[in-house]
Design an enzyme around this catalytic site. Structure first.
Site, mmCIF file in Angstrom:
data_model
loop_
_atom_site.group_PDB
_atom_site.id
_atom_site.type_symbol
_atom_site.label_atom_id
_atom_site.label_comp_id
_atom_site.label_asym_id
_atom_site.label_seq_id
_atom_site.Cartn_x
_atom_site.Cartn_y
_atom_site.Cartn_z
ATOM 1 N N GLN A 152 90.194 51.466 102.706
ATOM 2 C CA GLN A 152 91.102 51.554 101.556
ATOM 3 C C GLN A 152 91.687 52.948 101.388
ATOM 4 O O GLN A 152 92.642 53.123 100.626
ATOM 5 C CB GLN A 152 90.396 51.112 100.280
ATOM 6 C CG GLN A 152 89.324 52.067 99.782
ATOM 7 C CD GLN A 152 88.548 51.502 98.584
ATOM 8 O OE1 GLN A 152 87.640 50.713 98.744
ATOM 9 N NE2 GLN A 152 88.928 51.918 97.382
ATOM 10 N N CYS A 174 89.687 48.657 95.988
ATOM 11 C CA CYS A 174 88.579 47.899 96.553
ATOM 12 C C CYS A 174 88.693 46.427 96.210
ATOM 13 O O CYS A 174 88.355 45.553 97.014
ATOM 14 C CB CYS A 174 87.266 48.443 96.013
ATOM 15 S SG CYS A 174 87.136 48.320 94.215
ATOM 16 N N HIS A 201 82.893 49.025 91.790
ATOM 17 C CA HIS A 201 83.362 48.843 93.155
ATOM 18 C C HIS A 201 83.299 47.373 93.518
ATOM 19 O O HIS A 201 82.642 46.584 92.838
ATOM 20 C CB HIS A 201 82.488 49.689 94.100
ATOM 21 C CG HIS A 201 82.988 49.746 95.506
ATOM 22 N ND1 HIS A 201 84.306 50.003 95.835
ATOM 23 C CD2 HIS A 201 82.342 49.577 96.701
ATOM 24 C CE1 HIS A 201 84.437 49.996 97.160
ATOM 25 N NE2 HIS A 201 83.265 49.732 97.700
#
Ligand SMILES: *[C@@H]1O[C@H](CO)[C@@H](O)[C@H](O)[C@H]1NC(C)=O
Length: 345
Positions: A149, A155, A290
């Site tokens: 990324q 994410c 995340h």
């Protein structure tokens, strides 16, 4: 208090206790400290060369050395501790502060009501007795290569795309790498905000609304917010479902059938610097920041059960871009992994 801060505080306390020692001993300790510092300076230099890292000026380099030193000390003490089940490495994130790291490399934004069970849970009656003892969707050809990324907090897009790539392979027999950049650029009319963060369920909703996603090759990843381009769909989904929260048995039932998007705490040092082994969870918070993708599960030779998770920090991170995380923990799961999982249908 974070673990590095705690360790630092303990060091300060212990050096204060040691203060009234003999002059000679103090001098020796001083020399040791200089030697340790020289070793750290050269370790930082080596690390810079290894990772092609350069700094604007000496001032920035000095500042980065301090961050590197704190991270390296934490990593060394973690690896030295007998109870640590996994190993950490001074990987390419080793000169970033926690705040810098989280801003650039994570990007999950759980919104109110997220994971509240959209569309039921189709695997609720699946008996785990019928599940394979271990599962690896990579071996089934349902997982594309590890992606990166970069410095963009998306994410959520990588996690959602990996789940859709897996489902598409299972449904059609074709493994096609799909476009995260399309989500970053185009899925902007709801709660998702490209590099500023988003949520997998919203990405799935976008795909339902817009008839799917195009391929990675026709809409390649750039790692910055851009304007939405019109593009032909290469894979579509009908909807998505949430895995019941804090229920690893339910998560296993889902992963036995398809790769699943998983929200996690990826911002703590024990995760950021993960190198190999089964991440056990001590030192990992459970607040979610995340997103990764569960692509299997298994049991290590020492009997420890784990999930296989695909990350989006490049193939040099962890076990070739993957992390194994302890499985079968009650409640929120290691690093909070059982709280907010979902999959496309
Ligand atoms: C699971 O079983 C119950 C009881 O037989 C049934 O009511 C429910 O619809 C089933 N769920 C699914 C997803 O098939």
């Amino acid at each position: 208090m974070s673990l590095p801060t705690l360790i630092f505080a303990l060091l300060v306390v212990s050096s204060a206790v040691a203060a009234p020692r003999a002059h000679a001993a103090r001098e020796l300790a001083g020399n040791d400290a200089i030697a340790v510092d020289a070793a750290m300076v050269s370790r930082h230099e080596k690390w810079m060369a290894e990772h092609g890292r350069t700094y604007a000026d000496e001032e920035e380099k000095a500042r980065r050395l301090e961050v590197f030193r704190a991270n390296a000390k934490f990593i060394d003490s973690f690896n030295a501790a007998e109870e640590s089940s996994h190993r950490l490495a001074t990987n390419r994130f080793a000169d970033l502060t926690d705040e810098e790291f989280r801003a650039a490399r994570t990007g999950l934004r759980p919104v109110a009501g997220a994971g509240s069970g959209a569309g039921g849970f189709r695997y609720e009656n699946f008996s785990l007795a019928d599940a394979a003892g271990s599962m690896d969707w990579r071996a089934m050809g349902a997982v594309t290569g590890v992606k990166d990324q970069g410095s963009c907090g998306c994410c959520w897009a990588f996690s959602a795309v990996a789940a859709v790539e897996g489902l598409t392979k299972i449904r059609t027999g074709r493994l096609v790498s799909l476009s995260e950049q399309q989500l970053v650029d185009c899925d902007v009319n709801g709660d998702d905000e490209g590099c500023a963060g988003g949520l997998m369920d919203n990405a799935f909703e976008y795909m339902v609304r817009r008839g799917g996603l195009t391929t990675e090759s026709s809409y390649p990843y750039r790692g910055t917010d851009g304007s939405c381009r019109r593009s032909a769909s290469a894979a579509s989904i009908r909807g998505y479902e949430d895995v019941p929260a804090n229920n690893e048995a339910a998560l296993m039932a889902a992963v036995a059938h398809q790769p699943v998007s998983v929200a996690i705490n990826g911002g703590d040092s024990v995760f950021r610097f993960y190198d190999s082994g089964v991440l056990g969870g001590s030192g990992c918070g459970t607040e979610l920041n995340h997103a990764i993708t569960a692509v299997g599960y298994g049991t290590a030779s020492d009997g420890s059960k784990y999930w296989i998770m695909k990350n989006s920090w490049g193939a040099s991170w962890g076990e070739r871009g993957y992390v194994r995380i302890r499985r079968g923990v009650r409640g929120e799961g290691v690093c909070g992994l059982a709280q907010l999982a979902s999959y496309p249908v």
